[in-house]
Motif scaffolding. Structure first.
Motif, mmCIF file in Angstrom:
data_model
loop_
_atom_site.group_PDB
_atom_site.id
_atom_site.type_symbol
_atom_site.label_atom_id
_atom_site.label_comp_id
_atom_site.label_asym_id
_atom_site.label_seq_id
_atom_site.Cartn_x
_atom_site.Cartn_y
_atom_site.Cartn_z
ATOM 1 N N ALA A 54 20.468 59.879 36.641
ATOM 2 C CA ALA A 54 21.083 59.468 38.124
ATOM 3 C C ALA A 54 22.357 59.426 37.910
ATOM 4 O O ALA A 54 23.143 59.271 36.919
ATOM 5 C CB ALA A 54 20.664 58.028 38.309
ATOM 6 N N THR A 55 22.893 59.839 39.258
ATOM 7 C CA THR A 55 24.414 59.837 39.535
ATOM 8 C C THR A 55 24.913 59.125 40.459
ATOM 9 O O THR A 55 24.650 59.386 41.743
ATOM 10 C CB THR A 55 24.957 61.511 40.055
ATOM 11 N N PRO A 56 25.105 57.690 40.164
ATOM 12 C CA PRO A 56 25.471 56.838 41.302
ATOM 13 C C PRO A 56 26.645 57.094 42.020
ATOM 14 O O PRO A 56 27.511 57.611 41.350
ATOM 15 C CB PRO A 56 25.664 55.420 40.345
ATOM 16 N N GLU A 57 26.452 56.915 43.363
ATOM 17 C CA GLU A 57 27.660 57.078 44.098
ATOM 18 C C GLU A 57 27.712 55.725 44.741
ATOM 19 O O GLU A 57 26.991 55.086 45.405
ATOM 20 C CB GLU A 57 27.138 58.017 45.301
ATOM 21 N N VAL A 58 29.265 55.245 44.551
ATOM 22 C CA VAL A 58 29.657 53.737 44.784
ATOM 23 C C VAL A 58 30.405 54.005 46.289
ATOM 24 O O VAL A 58 31.335 54.827 46.243
ATOM 25 C CB VAL A 58 30.295 53.126 43.918
ATOM 26 N N THR A 59 29.958 53.308 47.199
ATOM 27 C CA THR A 59 30.854 53.184 48.634
ATOM 28 C C THR A 59 31.392 51.632 48.737
ATOM 29 O O THR A 59 30.178 50.907 48.724
ATOM 30 C CB THR A 59 30.025 53.932 49.741
ATOM 31 N N THR A 60 32.531 51.515 49.144
ATOM 32 C CA THR A 60 32.742 49.918 49.382
ATOM 33 C C THR A 60 33.192 49.811 50.851
ATOM 34 O O THR A 60 33.737 51.014 51.509
ATOM 35 C CB THR A 60 33.882 49.366 48.499
ATOM 36 N N LEU A 61 32.919 48.807 51.420
ATOM 37 C CA LEU A 61 33.291 48.682 52.940
ATOM 38 C C LEU A 61 33.889 47.506 53.222
ATOM 39 O O LEU A 61 33.238 46.369 52.567
ATOM 40 C CB LEU A 61 31.799 48.922 53.731
ATOM 41 N N GLU A 62 34.885 47.341 53.859
ATOM 42 C CA GLU A 62 35.317 45.974 54.535
ATOM 43 C C GLU A 62 34.552 45.346 55.333
ATOM 44 O O GLU A 62 34.360 46.259 56.265
ATOM 45 C CB GLU A 62 36.881 46.190 54.902
ATOM 46 N N VAL A 63 34.098 44.150 55.157
ATOM 47 C CA VAL A 63 32.888 43.755 56.050
ATOM 48 C C VAL A 63 33.721 43.420 57.443
ATOM 49 O O VAL A 63 34.703 42.489 57.506
ATOM 50 C CB VAL A 63 32.221 42.563 55.378
ATOM 51 N N GLU A 64 33.054 43.857 58.431
ATOM 52 C CA GLU A 64 33.491 43.393 60.084
ATOM 53 C C GLU A 64 32.250 43.963 60.762
ATOM 54 O O GLU A 64 31.928 45.046 60.369
ATOM 55 C CB GLU A 64 34.909 43.902 60.348
ATOM 56 N N VAL A 65 32.145 43.187 61.660
ATOM 57 C CA VAL A 65 31.167 43.862 62.612
ATOM 58 C C VAL A 65 31.390 45.310 63.337
ATOM 59 O O VAL A 65 32.461 45.540 63.519
ATOM 60 C CB VAL A 65 30.852 42.756 63.963
ATOM 61 N N GLY A 66 30.326 46.129 63.065
ATOM 62 C CA GLY A 66 30.635 47.599 63.323
ATOM 63 C C GLY A 66 31.159 48.720 62.385
ATOM 64 O O GLY A 66 31.221 49.674 62.396
ATOM 65 N N ALA A 67 31.448 47.982 61.071
ATOM 66 C CA ALA A 67 31.905 48.793 60.186
ATOM 67 C C ALA A 67 30.736 49.660 59.633
ATOM 68 O O ALA A 67 29.351 49.092 59.301
ATOM 69 C CB ALA A 67 32.428 48.137 59.096
ATOM 70 N N THR A 68 30.917 50.881 59.394
ATOM 71 C CA THR A 68 29.703 51.629 58.877
ATOM 72 C C THR A 68 30.118 52.417 57.711
ATOM 73 O O THR A 68 31.428 52.698 57.136
ATOM 74 C CB THR A 68 29.367 52.765 59.931
#
Length: 144
Positions: A54-68
């Motif tokens: 497996a080749t994991p892909e990590v994505t991080t997101l600052e949490v706020e309503v509407g963030a994708t």
């Protein structure tokens, strides 16, 4: 007397508007929630190649309503969207139906979800609803 009447009229008409702006509570709850980050780890898998790595892909997101965040999926991409934010938990929706982790392991292919909750300190595991190959998603919520 005309100047006083105009001044009084302006105070009566505009005064409540100015006070309303000062007392606005819109978004006050969001200010009380500490900053949080949603981590999404997408890993591909298949059932026919025992040598597959497996080749994991990590994505991080600052949490706020509407963030994708958009990550890889089977033959296309999947988008996760934060729909609600609370202290220590967030509501997330996806644009594809996903299989949550089953109680005895594996994925529950009978009760697919498009909306789910991610809680601080608890990993949320989801997968594409396939049997031969697909993606697993691990979502983790942390405070910044």
């Amino acid at each position: 007397m005309t100047t006083t009447t105009r001044h009084l009229l302006a105070t009566v008409v505009l005064g409540p508007l100015a006070l309303t702006g000062c007392g606005d509570d819109a978004g006050a709850g969001a200010a009380d929630v500490p900053a949080q980050t949603l981590r999404i780890e997408a890993s591909d898998w298949n059932g026919w190649d025992p040598e597959h790595q497996a080749t994991p892909e990590v994505t991080t997101l600052e949490v706020e309503v509407g963030a994708t965040a958009t990550v890889d999926s089977v033959g296309e991409e999947i988008t996760f969207e934060v729909t609600e934010v609370g202290d220590g938990e967030v509501e997330v929706s996806s644009d594809q139906r996903l299989a949550p982790s089953g109680e005895s392991g594996g994925s529950n292919l009978n009760d697919l979800v498009e909306e789910f909750t991610v809680v601080t300190g608890e990993d949320t595991s989801l997968a594409t609803p396939t049997l031969d190959a697909g993606y697993s998603y691990l979502l983790t919520l942390t405070r910044r």
